[in-house]
Scaffold this active site. Structure first.
Site, short mmCIF file in Angstrom:
data_model
loop_
_atom_site.label_atom_id
_atom_site.label_comp_id
_atom_site.label_asym_id
_atom_site.label_seq_id
_atom_site.Cartn_x
_atom_site.Cartn_y
_atom_site.Cartn_z
N ARG A 68 23.10 29.46 -39.42
CA ARG A 68 21.69 30.02 -39.82
C ARG A 68 21.60 30.57 -41.26
O ARG A 68 20.81 30.33 -41.76
CB ARG A 68 20.96 30.84 -38.69
N ARG A 111 28.86 32.10 -28.08
CA ARG A 111 27.53 32.60 -27.69
C ARG A 111 26.35 32.26 -28.73
O ARG A 111 26.63 32.30 -29.83
CB ARG A 111 27.74 34.11 -27.94
N ASP A 153 22.31 32.46 -29.95
CA ASP A 153 21.29 33.46 -29.84
C ASP A 153 20.05 32.82 -29.19
O ASP A 153 19.85 31.62 -28.78
CB ASP A 153 20.91 33.83 -31.29
#
Lengths: 247, 247
Positions: free
Chosen positions: A200, A50, A52
């Site tokens: 991140r 998944r 973002d």
């Protein structure tokens, strides 16, 4: 039902992320829409990861079950035609027929990501939305040294989103390399799986090392703290690319 | 008046081209607008090269005369702030104070362009508008061989737009190299100056050689014909980048 594995590229900017959501267009929804327009079938596809909103993919992998048998190259071309007609920024790079025990998410043995940081005084015009713009030089060697203390099996509580739904914060980071190519710094991360916002979070923390604000020991101490508050600022989605999945 | 030389990057997609025109926004107009908002001065800037709509720049060079003396770095930062506020896809990479006999266009001794072709079955999602998508493999070696017959001083009538305003069709092409990097073919062209649509005309013709439709001799014959009708299809602007200017 015949199962198909597809390798997918997408631009993260126009989407709320990989996963279908109520609040806007998704890359998953774009592909499911193309399948519906092509076959009339409402399918739910599964992706290896998944991503973002704003995160890009050069090699996301999905699987989909269709009711009829397709020549893989023809299915690929037809889906790209439907995606293009709908103005989607999603492209199917390859389609393969696979056995029905193949699962894009659960069969994956390793995932590879790239994070790109553009270091220069001037903002990006051509690479806007495709890099993290940091308007000062970063020391890539120092970032790489700090990164090596994070490689291996660790509790990554510091480097995961408070919204992360994984049962365990323990992951094995196989690779976290930092290299420089001109004014571009590239971070390559590989693991069987990652926590939500892990790359991140790592990139934002390594940037502090690259600026000289944090020592290699500070980065290691942040890991050891097992505390989300010890993480550096989370890097923006712009520079992140889902590159490849191994099976 | 103090004269400033600026190196400029822009995304060609939102602009009618480099040059200010009545029919839409231009990169020149974006910079002149930023200068006006910063200084209150209405200036007319000059670029080293005119690029068409959709053509990108990584190293366009311009000069501008301003009424007051600026610290170059501060002028650069201030102009980028105004460009960013206006949502322009233009970035000033560098500003230098220069003597008033420097002319971005007429002092240039060599211009360097890059043309990028993406060869793969699937359309580009991330590189849409940034490459020419050709959905078959091209033979880069054959394209390079054909390109070498075009290097040197020639009458390039075949390879210039019928709208080209240059007095002479004779130009000296210093370099026309074709290389491959994975599924990307890169054409690098250098000359003191180019004719209108020259590189896109050359790229479209070299593609025919890369497909095997034209031999090296066919490409040479097209040059020798000195006839616009002998040119291959003109390549789209998407893949063209104005890279650098030498003085």
């Amino acid at each position: 039902m015949p199962r198909y594995r597809m390798t997918v590229e997408y631009d993260g900017l126009p989407y709320v992320g990989w996963q279908r959501q109520e609040n806007g267009p998704s890359a998953q929804g774009a592909i499911e829409g193309a399948i519906f327009r092509l076959t009339g079938e409402t399918v739910s596809i599964r992706g290896a990861g998944r991503t973002d909103s704003g995160v890009h993919a050069r090699g996301q992998v999905i699987h989909a079950d269709l009711s009829r048998v397709w020549v893989p190259e023809k299915l690929c071309t037809a889906l790209n035609a439907h995606l293009g007609q709908a103005g989607e920024r999603v492209s199917i790079l390859e389609v393969m027929a696979v056995a029905d025990d193949f699962d894009a998410r659960f069969s994956a043995t390793r995932r590879h990501y790239l994070y790109r940081i553009l270091c220069r005084r001037a903002p990006p015009a051509l690479e806007a939305g495709r890099v993290w713009w940091v308007h000062r030089a970063l020391d890539a060697g120092r970032m790489h040294d700090a990164a090596q203390t994070l490689v291996g099996k660790h509790d990554f509580t510091t480097f995961r989103s408070v919204h992360c739904q994984a049962n365990s914060p323990v992951r094995t980071l196989d690779r976290l390399d930092v290299t420089r190519d001109g004014d571009l710094i590239e971070i390559r991360a590989s693991a069987q799986s990652f926590l939500h916002n892990q790359i991140r979070s790592l990139a934002g923390t390594l940037k502090l090392a690259g600026e000289g604000k944090w020592s290699v020991e500070d980065v290691r101490a942040a890991l050891d703290a097992r505390d989300r508050r010890a993480c550096g600022p989370v890097a923006p989605p712009d520079g992140l690319y889902f590159m490849q999945v191994d099976y």
